[in-house]
Design a protein around this motif. Structure first.
Motif, short mmCIF file in Angstrom:
data_model
loop_
_atom_site.label_atom_id
_atom_site.label_comp_id
_atom_site.label_asym_id
_atom_site.label_seq_id
_atom_site.Cartn_x
_atom_site.Cartn_y
_atom_site.Cartn_z
N GLY A 1 0.79 -1.22 0.00
CA GLY A 1 0.00 0.00 0.00
C GLY A 1 0.82 1.27 0.00
N VAL A 2 2.07 1.19 -0.44
CA VAL A 2 2.91 2.39 -0.46
C VAL A 2 2.28 3.47 -1.33
N ALA A 3 1.68 3.08 -2.44
CA ALA A 3 1.09 4.07 -3.35
C ALA A 3 -0.07 4.82 -2.72
N GLU A 4 -0.60 4.31 -1.63
CA GLU A 4 -1.76 4.94 -1.00
C GLU A 4 -1.36 5.95 0.07
N VAL A 5 -0.08 6.12 0.32
CA VAL A 5 0.36 7.01 1.40
C VAL A 5 0.16 8.47 1.01
N SER A 6 0.65 8.87 -0.16
CA SER A 6 0.57 10.27 -0.58
C SER A 6 0.69 10.35 -2.09
N PRO A 7 0.38 11.49 -2.70
CA PRO A 7 0.55 11.64 -4.15
C PRO A 7 1.98 11.36 -4.60
N HIS A 8 2.96 11.78 -3.80
CA HIS A 8 4.34 11.53 -4.19
C HIS A 8 4.65 10.04 -4.18
N HIS A 9 4.18 9.35 -3.15
CA HIS A 9 4.37 7.90 -3.10
C HIS A 9 3.70 7.25 -4.31
N ALA A 10 2.49 7.68 -4.63
CA ALA A 10 1.77 7.10 -5.76
C ALA A 10 2.53 7.32 -7.06
N PHE A 11 3.10 8.51 -7.24
CA PHE A 11 3.84 8.78 -8.47
C PHE A 11 5.10 7.94 -8.54
N LEU A 12 5.82 7.82 -7.43
CA LEU A 12 7.06 7.05 -7.44
C LEU A 12 6.79 5.58 -7.75
N VAL A 13 5.73 5.02 -7.17
CA VAL A 13 5.41 3.63 -7.45
C VAL A 13 5.05 3.45 -8.92
N ALA A 14 4.20 4.36 -9.44
CA ALA A 14 3.80 4.25 -10.84
C ALA A 14 4.98 4.43 -11.78
N ALA A 15 5.87 5.38 -11.48
CA ALA A 15 7.03 5.62 -12.33
C ALA A 15 7.97 4.42 -12.30
N ALA A 16 8.19 3.84 -11.12
CA ALA A 16 9.07 2.67 -11.03
C ALA A 16 8.47 1.49 -11.79
N GLU A 17 7.16 1.31 -11.74
CA GLU A 17 6.52 0.24 -12.49
C GLU A 17 6.67 0.46 -13.99
N ALA A 18 6.65 1.71 -14.43
CA ALA A 18 6.84 1.99 -15.85
C ALA A 18 8.26 1.63 -16.28
N LEU A 19 9.24 1.96 -15.46
CA LEU A 19 10.62 1.63 -15.81
C LEU A 19 10.86 0.13 -15.85
N ALA A 20 10.16 -0.61 -14.99
CA ALA A 20 10.38 -2.05 -14.90
C ALA A 20 9.56 -2.83 -15.92
N ALA A 21 8.62 -2.17 -16.59
CA ALA A 21 7.76 -2.88 -17.54
C ALA A 21 8.51 -3.22 -18.82
N PRO A 22 8.21 -4.34 -19.46
CA PRO A 22 8.81 -4.64 -20.76
C PRO A 22 8.33 -3.63 -21.80
N ASP A 23 9.08 -3.49 -22.89
CA ASP A 23 8.77 -2.46 -23.87
C ASP A 23 7.35 -2.58 -24.41
N ASP A 24 6.87 -3.80 -24.60
CA ASP A 24 5.54 -3.95 -25.22
C ASP A 24 4.41 -3.60 -24.25
N ALA A 25 4.70 -3.49 -22.96
CA ALA A 25 3.67 -3.11 -21.99
C ALA A 25 3.99 -1.79 -21.32
N ALA A 26 5.06 -1.13 -21.74
CA ALA A 26 5.52 0.05 -21.03
C ALA A 26 4.62 1.26 -21.25
N GLU A 27 4.06 1.40 -22.47
CA GLU A 27 3.32 2.62 -22.79
C GLU A 27 2.16 2.84 -21.82
N GLU A 28 1.46 1.78 -21.52
CA GLU A 28 0.35 1.90 -20.58
C GLU A 28 0.82 2.34 -19.19
N ARG A 29 1.96 1.79 -18.78
CA ARG A 29 2.50 2.15 -17.48
C ARG A 29 2.95 3.61 -17.44
N TYR A 30 3.61 4.06 -18.51
CA TYR A 30 4.04 5.45 -18.55
C TYR A 30 2.84 6.39 -18.52
#
Length: 973
Positions: free
Chosen positions: A794-823
């Motif tokens: 639930g780190v993404a639920e702590v604050s807007p900054h936490h939510a952005f960091l989690v989402a951004a890290a997931e985008a970086l870790a996504a494979p190229d064919d699934a990255a666009e949605e994450r970004y």
């Protein structure tokens, strides 16, 4: 416990400058000289005068505040004399103050000197300002008003006077100004720009003002050899060469010594002069400490004065007026003025000493009986209600005096209630010294130490605690608990020692909880009396806060256990702060909403500790910038600890929000201030915040230098927050330079994949680093496992900054064919633009992903946005990465640099892809690591290297770095 300090000279826009000769091209508009004939510079401070001149010349258009800083004798007073003369010749009105060490504990004594000439009872100020000023200055009976009231009234009075004639305030000896006056001067200086008013202060380097400059600070360093020799020739043009060499050597560039030592040589015995004249004599080279020589010089001259002259000057040195001698005796002023040590100002009736050392010398050479007699005489001249009278009586007292001790105790308590803890500590300590009963004396020493700690006088608090322990440590429950609490606080902040806190404070909390339960039972279920409950709460809240500091920074299980047991027994704010920091990934989900509600409920008269608890809670969840009302209230606190806390939160918030220049300057200034005040713990924390900016900018050398200080300190004192954050910052710096293997090692050492340890605060700040280091070093599966655990916690639920960091890290870790949605999801997080550096990193990674998929136009837009932010932040390695990716995407790249500036891009005969591979290989990455970062197979990397070697004229990787340097930058495609 609200721990604070003396008021300082501060300004959000303040800058410190070492005065250097001003080049013509850098000077402001030339100021027409009042007198065309050149006047010899008798201060040796020509460059510093050039810095003061524009402010005086432009006073009718805009005000200014400047601060002169230097050791005794460095020319501060001489520069103020020059400014006074310059202002008088320009038709400006001058108000001047000379700080008195003896008046440091007398509220508004320094302000009295400045405002007395402006008081006009026939035309009082409106809106109650007149009453505030008269009570502050002792002209009307009544309680002293709040410092903010006096500051507003003083500003109104100065504004009225300046409307008729521009004003120049010259504040000499600010290190001795009483804290109440200091706060008023600071407020006036901060608002001087809106008035025809110039404020020029002068203080020693070791004073509080020296660490918190307002406006522009000018450091007066010792004169270099050329300037010292020039000044000596102006002051003493006929001095013999042997004496000149001796004076230059002994003075060490001190202007006052250059002025005074020749006269001392003239007064020396003839055989002494003969020895000095012998160039072969060892005496010629036997230098004495300059301070010791000047001290002896003043004392000798003071002892040469007639006894009556010394008596008059001693009264003035202790803060009194220029008192006349007994009837029928000749005036001592002829002898005083002939000595050159002091003079009587006929306009104000006050004594002006030639140098602060003269004042100190008078007190030093006086016998204790003479000092006591002077204090008694000064006390007799003051009205009974004047607190200065009590201070003088206390200085005159011999032996225990319980009646006077009680008066001092009451005065100290009242001063503490008004927020004047720094001064109150001295008064309480004197009350202890006059107390006959041993145990009561020890209790008052502890109370004085507590006030000193709250007032930011940490060294003084330490001495008082040691004295209390020597006398007899308090045995009754409440003083004993306070003693343990203050010991815990002082040892933590002064020596970074958390042992007293974890060994003593849990027992205090247990005892208070038991006493509260017993009182409730004894009252048949009714709560204890309000007074008892208030006294217990006064111990619980600060004890919880100190334990929270220990638990967060060290992870000590004893501190954590005590907090878990007793957090609910404190205020709701303390419980909320504990929840935010206890285990942020798991316990802080609803903290921001509760924090906003709690902040909204606080009134303007809230205790500063409440504001600090809420802001520290906000630091745990990255929402510091949301609470302007808390900042505004704290900003009026004026104590060192309050200012240090503001600086700590502001530097962290500034780093997160991309205000890096401000954060870096604030952290460095605050680290110096913390060291000056003896707050070793704070000093280390400010170094850590400085390291954040250096890491973001890729300053490897700077980060390593700070690491060499912080790492052994944090290891010795088990400060896990610092060791953990340093690992994250090393990873960030390594990623900026493309050293992904090193970065992966650091983040992997910080936390294993999929594990969120509770004793690593600010773990969210490493999420992007973990994801990038893992992916680019070939550990994508570990990155996904870690982010899966982060999302589940639930780190993404702590604050807007936490939510952005989690989402951004997931985008970086996504494979190229699934990255666009994450970004796309990361960009859509509310407030994503509030975190410019992290958003720029996301743009960089996204742009690189788009380029690999041949979506060059979209890639160029993302990369250009990243490059702009990195350039603004001066994150040079990251800007270089963005520039290279932009060139590879076929973008226009950065604009060409002007001649003489470093070029960007690459100018050697390699393609963009080959350039990236070459630079990564030059950094020591293997083919596998290069391939993981560029999304290429190791075989493809090897094929590119096969083409790169002959283009650069090398045959091995070992020559890659040198070949790239010799080839120079590549022009954009």
């Amino acid at each position: 416990m609200e721990i604070g300090t003396r008021n300082g000279w501060e300004s959000a826009s303040g800058t410190a400058a070492r005065a250097e000769p001003v080049e013509p091209a850098e000077q402001a508009e030339p100021v027409e000289p009042v007198e065309p004939a050149p006047v010899p510079d008798r201060t040796g401070r020509g460059p510093e005068r050039a810095l003061l001149e524009p402010a005086l010349a432009a006073v009718r258009e805009t005000g200014a505040a400047l601060l002169l800083r230097g050791d005794p004798g460095m020319g501060k007073t001489a520069l103020l004399d020059w400014a006074e003369d310059r202002a008088a010749r320009a038709g400006l009105r001058v108000l001047r103050m000379a700080g008195a060490e003896a008046e440091y504990e007398l509220p508004f004594a320094a302000l009295h000197q400045v405002l007395w000439p402006l008081l006009d009872t026939e035309h009082p100020l409106p809106d109650g300002h007149q009453g505030s000023l008269e009570r502050a200055l002792g002209l009307r009976e009544g309680a002293l008003p709040a410092v903010t009231e006096v500051a507003d009234a003083a500003l109104a009075l100065l504004a009225r006077a300046a409307a008729d004639r521009p004003l120049v305030l010259l504040l000499d000896g600010l290190q001795w100004a009483d804290p109440a006056s200091a706060a008023v001067f600071r407020s006036v200086a901060e608002r001087a720009a809106g008035l025809p008013l110039v404020v020029i202060g002068a203080t020693r380097h070791e004073g509080t003002y020296a660490t918190c400059p307002a406006g522009r600070a000018i450091d007066l360093e010792p004169l270099d050899d050329t300037r010292a020799a020039r000044l000596l020739r102006v002051l003493h043009p006929h001095l013999a060469d042997w004496a000149r060499r001796r004076v230059l050597r002994a003075a060490g560039g001190n202007p006052l010594a250059l002025r005074e030592l020749p006269a001392e040589l003239e007064r020396a015995a003839p055989d002494r002069l003969a020895v000095l004249a012998d160039p072969e004599s060892a005496e010629l080279h036997g230098e004495l400490p300059l301070g010791e020589r000047l001290g002896r010089l003043y004392e000798d001259r003071l002892r040469a004065l007639p006894q009556e002259a010394r008596r008059v000057l001693l009264l003035a040195a202790l803060g009194g007026p220029a008192a006349p001698g007994p009837p029928g005796t000749p005036s001592p002023w002829r002898a005083i003025e002939d000595s050159g040590l002091a003079r009587l100002d006929p306009a104000t009736g006050r004594v002006r000493f030639r140098h602060p050392l003269v004042r100190a010398g008078l007190v030093h050479i006086a016998s204790s009986a003479q000092r006591r007699a002077a204090h008694r005489r000064l006390a007799d001249t003051l009205p009974p209600h004047d607190p200065r009278r009590i201070a003088h009586l206390a200085a005159a007292a011999i032996g225990p005096d319980d009646g006077l001790a009680a008066l001092l105790y009451a005065e100290a308590e009242a001063m503490g209630d008004r927020g004047a803890e720094a001064e109150a500590a001295s008064v309480m300590a004197r009350a202890a010294g006059l107390t006959a009963d041993e145990e009561r004396r020890a209790a008052r020493l502890v109370a004085a130490a507590e006030m000193a700690a709250r007032g930011g006088r940490l060294r003084f608090a330490d001495r008082l605690l040691a004295e209390a322990a020597t006398e007899a440590a308090p045995r009754t429950p409440e003083p004993a608990a306070l003693y343990a609490l203050v010991v815990a606080y002082v040892r933590l902040h002064r020596a970074c020692d958390s042992v007293p806190a974890v060994e003593r404070l849990p027992a205090i909390l247990d005892a208070v909880a038991a006493a509260t339960a017993a009182a409730t039972d004894a009252a048949s279920g009714e709560p204890a009396a309000p007074g008892d409950a208030a006294r217990r709460a006064a111990l619980v809240e600060p004890a919880l806060f100190v334990l929270l500091l220990v638990a967060v920074h060290t992870g000590d299980e004893r501190a954590r256990a005590a907090l878990d047991r007793h957090a609910a027994g404190g205020s709701p704010l303390a419980a909320l702060c504990h929840q935010a920091w206890a285990d942020p990934p798991r316990t802080a989900r609803d903290v921001p909403a509760r924090l906003r509600a709690a902040a909204a409920e606080l009134g303007d008269d809230a205790h500063p500790l409440a504001d600090r608890l809420l802001l520290w809670t906000a630091m745990a969840v990255d929402t510091v910038g949301e609470h302007d009302a808390l900042w505004n209230r704290l900003a009026h606190g004026g104590t060192y600890v309050t200012q240090a806390f503001i600086d700590l939160a502001r530097t962290h918030d500034g780093f997160l929000h991309g205000r890096w220049d401000e954060a870096l300057a604030r952290a460095r200034r605050a680290a110096v201030a913390s060291a000056a005040h003896g707050y070793g713990f704070n000093e280390m924390m400010f170094l850590l915040h400085e390291a954040q900016v250096l890491a973001g900018r890729g300053d490897t050398a700077g980060l390593e230098a700070i690491g060499r200080i912080l790492t052994p300190w944090a290891t010795e004192h088990r400060v896990r927050l610092v060791t953990g954050r340093l690992l994250g910052l090393k990873a960030l710096c390594a990623l900026g330079h493309g050293r992904v293997g090193e970065a992966w090692h650091h983040v992997r050492s910080l936390t294993p994949p999929g594990v969120l340890p509770p004793d690593v605060p600010w773990i969210q700040l490493t999420l992007l680093d973990f994801a990038q280091a893992a992916v680019e070093s070939g550990h994508r599966d570990e990155a996904r496992a870690h982010l899966s655990a982060v999302r589940a916690a639930g780190v993404a639920e702590v604050s807007p900054h936490h939510a952005f960091l989690v989402a951004a890290a997931e985008a970086l870790a996504a494979p190229d064919d699934a990255a666009e949605e994450r970004y796309t999801a990361a960009y859509a997080v509310p407030g994503a633009a509030d975190w410019p550096f992290e958003l720029a990193r996301l743009h960089l990674a996204h742009g690189a992903c788009l380029r690999r998929r041949s979506r060059r136009r979209e890639a160029a837009a993302r990369l250009a946005a990243a490059h702009t932010v990195f350039e603004r932040l001066r994150a040079t390695p990251w800007a270089g990465q963005a520039a290279r990716e932009l060139a590879a995407a076929g973008g226009a790249g950065p604009e060409p640099e002007r001649p003489g500036t470093p070029a960007r891009g690459i100018r050697h005969p390699l393609s963009a892809q080959e350039s990236r591979i070459a630079e990564l290989a030059a950094q020591g990455l293997t083919n596998r690591e290069i391939g993981a970062r560029l999304r290429l197979s190791p075989r493809t990397v090897g094929a590119h290297l096969y083409k790169i070697f002959p283009k650069l004229g090398i045959t091995t990787r070992g020559g890659m770095a040198q070949a790239l340097r010799e080839a120079g930058p590549q022009e954009p495609a």
